[in-house]
Design an enzyme around this catalytic site. Structure first.
Site, PDB file in Angstrom:
ATOM      1  N   ALA A 114       0.817  -1.218   0.000  1.00 35.95           N
ATOM      2  CA  ALA A 114       0.000   0.000   0.000  1.00 35.95           C
ATOM      3  C   ALA A 114       0.852   1.270   0.000  1.00 35.95           C
ATOM      4  O   ALA A 114       0.372   2.348   0.301  1.00 35.95           O
ATOM      5  CB  ALA A 114      -0.927  -0.017   1.211  1.00 35.95           C
ATOM      6  N   GLY A 115       2.144   1.136  -0.340  1.00 33.46           N
ATOM      7  CA  GLY A 115       3.002   2.323  -0.402  1.00 33.46           C
ATOM      8  C   GLY A 115       3.677   2.643   0.921  1.00 33.46           C
ATOM      9  O   GLY A 115       4.289   3.695   1.073  1.00 33.46           O
ATOM     10  N   LEU A 116       3.592   1.715   1.894  1.00 33.73           N
ATOM     11  CA  LEU A 116       4.193   1.994   3.212  1.00 33.73           C
ATOM     12  C   LEU A 116       5.442   1.141   3.481  1.00 33.73           C
ATOM     13  O   LEU A 116       5.914   1.080   4.613  1.00 33.73           O
ATOM     14  CB  LEU A 116       3.168   1.778   4.332  1.00 33.73           C
ATOM     15  CG  LEU A 116       1.926   2.675   4.318  1.00 33.73           C
ATOM     16  CD1 LEU A 116       1.086   2.446   5.575  1.00 33.73           C
ATOM     17  CD2 LEU A 116       2.290   4.151   4.230  1.00 33.73           C
ATOM     18  N   SER A 118       6.039  -2.216   3.466  1.00 35.44           N
ATOM     19  CA  SER A 118       5.885  -3.375   4.359  1.00 35.44           C
ATOM     20  C   SER A 118       6.928  -4.453   4.061  1.00 35.44           C
ATOM     21  O   SER A 118       7.526  -5.013   4.976  1.00 35.44           O
ATOM     22  CB  SER A 118       4.474  -3.968   4.245  1.00 35.44           C
ATOM     23  OG  SER A 118       4.240  -4.391   2.926  1.00 35.44           O
ATOM     24  N   ALA A 120       9.880  -4.195   2.678  1.00 37.52           N
ATOM     25  CA  ALA A 120      11.232  -3.770   3.076  1.00 37.52           C
ATOM     26  C   ALA A 120      11.412  -3.925   4.582  1.00 37.52           C
ATOM     27  O   ALA A 120      12.464  -4.399   5.047  1.00 37.52           O
ATOM     28  CB  ALA A 120      11.467  -2.314   2.669  1.00 37.52           C
ATOM     29  N   ALA A 121      10.382  -3.564   5.363  1.00 35.74           N
ATOM     30  CA  ALA A 121      10.500  -3.656   6.822  1.00 35.74           C
ATOM     31  C   ALA A 121      10.663  -5.110   7.259  1.00 35.74           C
ATOM     32  O   ALA A 121      11.472  -5.425   8.140  1.00 35.74           O
ATOM     33  CB  ALA A 121       9.276  -3.017   7.486  1.00 35.74           C
ATOM     34  N   ASP A 163      13.129   2.239   0.094  1.00 35.44           N
ATOM     35  CA  ASP A 163      12.395   1.585   1.187  1.00 35.44           C
ATOM     36  C   ASP A 163      13.339   0.883   2.159  1.00 35.44           C
ATOM     37  O   ASP A 163      13.192   0.994   3.376  1.00 35.44           O
ATOM     38  CB  ASP A 163      11.444   0.511   0.638  1.00 35.44           C
ATOM     39  CG  ASP A 163      10.258   1.110  -0.065  1.00 35.44           C
ATOM     40  OD1 ASP A 163      10.347   2.261  -0.498  1.00 35.44           O
ATOM     41  OD2 ASP A 163       9.243   0.402  -0.187  1.00 35.44           O
TER      42      ASP A 163
HETATM   43  O1  PMV Z   1       4.753   1.903  -3.591  1.00 34.57           O
HETATM   44  P1  PMV Z   1       6.195   1.889  -3.162  1.00 34.57           P
HETATM   45  O2  PMV Z   1       6.347   2.261  -1.714  1.00 34.57           O
HETATM   46  O3  PMV Z   1       6.912   0.627  -3.515  1.00 34.57           O
HETATM   47  O4  PMV Z   1       6.929   3.070  -3.936  1.00 34.57           O
HETATM   48  C1  PMV Z   1       7.098   3.093  -5.345  1.00 34.57           C
HETATM   49  C2  PMV Z   1       7.908   4.302  -5.661  1.00 34.57           C
HETATM   50  C3  PMV Z   1       8.158   4.542  -7.147  1.00 34.57           C
HETATM   51  O5  PMV Z   1       8.909   5.749  -7.211  1.00 34.57           O
HETATM   52  C4  PMV Z   1       6.864   4.753  -7.906  1.00 34.57           C
HETATM   53  C5  PMV Z   1       8.930   3.415  -7.795  1.00 34.57           C
HETATM   54  C6  PMV Z   1      10.348   3.261  -7.294  1.00 34.57           C
HETATM   55  O6  PMV Z   1      10.873   2.133  -7.391  1.00 34.57           O
HETATM   56  O7  PMV Z   1      10.976   4.233  -6.851  1.00 34.57           O
END
Ligand code: PMV
Length: 336
Positions: A114-116, A118, A120-121, A163
Site C-alpha cells: 500500500a506504499g508503506l 511493508s 522492506a521492513a 524503502d
Molecule cells: O509503492 P512503493 O512504496 O513501492 O513506492 C514506489 C515508488 C516509485 O517511485 C513509484 C517506484 C520506485 O521504485 O521508486
C-alpha cells in the site's frame, strides 16, 4: 531466539520522479514489522505470519520449491514467503551458514503493498534477526545493502533503495539514484489514510514513462517534482537546529509542497478516486497538506496534521478503510 523490528515509510516527496534521477525524501513511520527468528537444526524453514493484512498463516517447508498447503490466497502467501526466503538467503550468506534452518514469526502493523514499505521492513528486520541468531552482527549499512539485494531479487530488478535504506536507518532519508543518506527532520505529525487496496507499481511506473516520452510537458512535470523536492530539502535543513517554536511554519510549508506534489502526481495519472477523496478529506479537516504515497493507484495517502481532526475525518470518509497517526520514527532496525 532473537526478535528484531524495522519501520515502514511514507514518501514526504518525490516518488515516481526518483525513477528518473530526481531526488526523493522517504520518511520512516512508527508502524513496524517485527520478526522473531530461532535456529533449527533440521535445515527446514517454518514461517508463521500474522496481521499481514492477510488472515495469517503458518507454513513449513524445506525451501526446495514444494508448495505450502495453506488456506489463504496463494499469491499473497507466495509474495510474503518470497521476501522471507530472500531475507533468509542473505542471512545465511552473511553468516556463512548455507544449511541452517529457522522458525520465523512475522508480525506487521504495516498494510501490504500500500506504499508503506511493508516488504522492506520485513526483509530488514528478518536479516537483522536471522544474522544475530547465528551470532553475526551486521552494520545498519550492510543490512540496508543486503535487504536491497533481497528486494531486487524478489521484484526482478524493479526495486529502488529507498524503502530498504529508510527502514534500516529510520528517520528522514534523501535518495538520488544509488546515493542514499539520512537527513535531519523535525518531528513530523504524519496521519495516514488507507483505502484497503494497492496499486500495480509496474503498470503505474510504465504509465508515467509513456507520458514522459510522449509529451515534453509531462517530462517537465517530472522535473518540477524534483524542484519541489529540493525546496522541501531546504525547508527541512532550515528547520534543523532552529527554534522549536518555528516548527509549525516548517510543517505548513512542507504541507504546501505536499499538496503541490500530489497535484503533479495526479497530472501524471497515478492518483485514484479513493486517494483523491482521502486527500481532500484531510485538507478539509485542516491538514497542512496531503498527498498519495508510493506508487499510487490505490493504497495510502499521507497528511500532516498535529491535531486529531484529519484522523477523525478519514475514519468517516467513504472508501477509507483505516485512518491512523504514525509519527516520524527516528529508530531504524533494532533488537526488541
Ligand atoms: O509503492 P512503493 O512504496 O513501492 O513506492 C514506489 C515508488 C516509485 O517511485 C513509484 C517506484 C520506485 O521504485 O521508486
Amino acid at each position: 531466539m532473537i526478535t528484531a523490528s524495522a519501520p515502514g515509510k511514507v514518501y514526504l516527496f518525490g516518488e515516481h520522479a526518483v525513477v528518473y534521477g530526481e531526488p526523493a525524501v522517504p520518511c520512516a513511520i512508527e508502524r513496524r514489522a517485527t520478526v522473531t527468528v530461532e535456529e533449527r537444526s533440521d535445515g527446514r524453514l517454518r514461517v508463521h505470519a500474522e496481521d499481514l493484512s492477510l488472515d495469517g498463516f503458518t507454513v513449513e517447508y524445506s525451501g526446495d520449491g514444494e508448495t505450502p498447503d495453506v488456506d489463504v490466497s496463494p499469491d499473497l502467501v507466495e509474495a510474503a514467503i518470497g521476501y522471507v526466503d530472500a531475507a533468509v538467503t542473505q542471512a545465511r550468506d552473511a553468516a556463512d551458514a548455507s544449511d541452517v534452518g529457522f522458525d520465523i514469526t512475522v508480525d506487521s502493523e504495516i498494510p501490504l503493498g500500500a506504499g508503506l514499505g511493508s516488504s522492506a521492513a520485513v526483509v530488514v528486520a528478518g536479516i537483522d534477526a536471522a544474522t544475530r541468531e547465528l551470532g553475526v552482527e551486521l552494520s545498519v549499512e550492510e543490512i540496508a545493502e543486503r535487504a536491497y539485494r533481497a528486494e531486487y531479487e524478489v521484484q526482478e530488478g524493479q526495486a529502488s533503495r529507498a524503502d530498504t535504506f529508510c527502514s534500516a536507518t529510520g528517520g528522514a532519508v534523501r535518495v538520488e539514484g544509488d546515493d542514499c543518506r539520512s537527513i535531519d527532520a523535525p518531528d513530523l505529525p504524519f496521519v495516514i489514510g488507507f483505502d484497503g487496496g494497492a496499486g500495480n507499481t509496474g503498470r503505474l511506473v510504465a504509465g508515467v514513462r509513456d507520458l514522459r516520452e510522449r509529451y515534453p510537458f509531462a517530462a517537465d512535470t517530472v522535473s518540477t517534482i524534483g524542484d519541489l523536492v529540493r525546496q522541501g530539502e531546504r525547508t527541512l535543513t532550515e528547520a534543523t537546529g532552529s527554534d522549536p517554536n518555528a516548527v509549525p511554519d516548517v510543517v505548513e510549508e512542507l504541507g504546501t509542497l505536499m499538496d503541490f506534489n500530489h497535484g503533479l502526481l495526479s497530472a501524471l495519472g497515478v492518483s485514484s478516486r479513493s486517494l483523491d477523496r482521502m486527500v481532500w478529506a484531510a485538507r478539509d479537516a485542516g491538514a497542512h497538506g496531503a498527498k498519495l504515497t508510493g506508487a499510487g493507484g490505490g493504497g495510502c495517502i499521507v497528511a500532516l496534521d498535529p491535531t486529531d481532526e484529519t484522523e477523525t475525518a478519514l475514519r468517516f470518509t467513504p472508501g477509507c478503510e483505516a485512518g491512523f497517526r504514525a509519527a516520524l520514527d527516528t529508530e531504524g532496525v533494532c533488537v526488541e
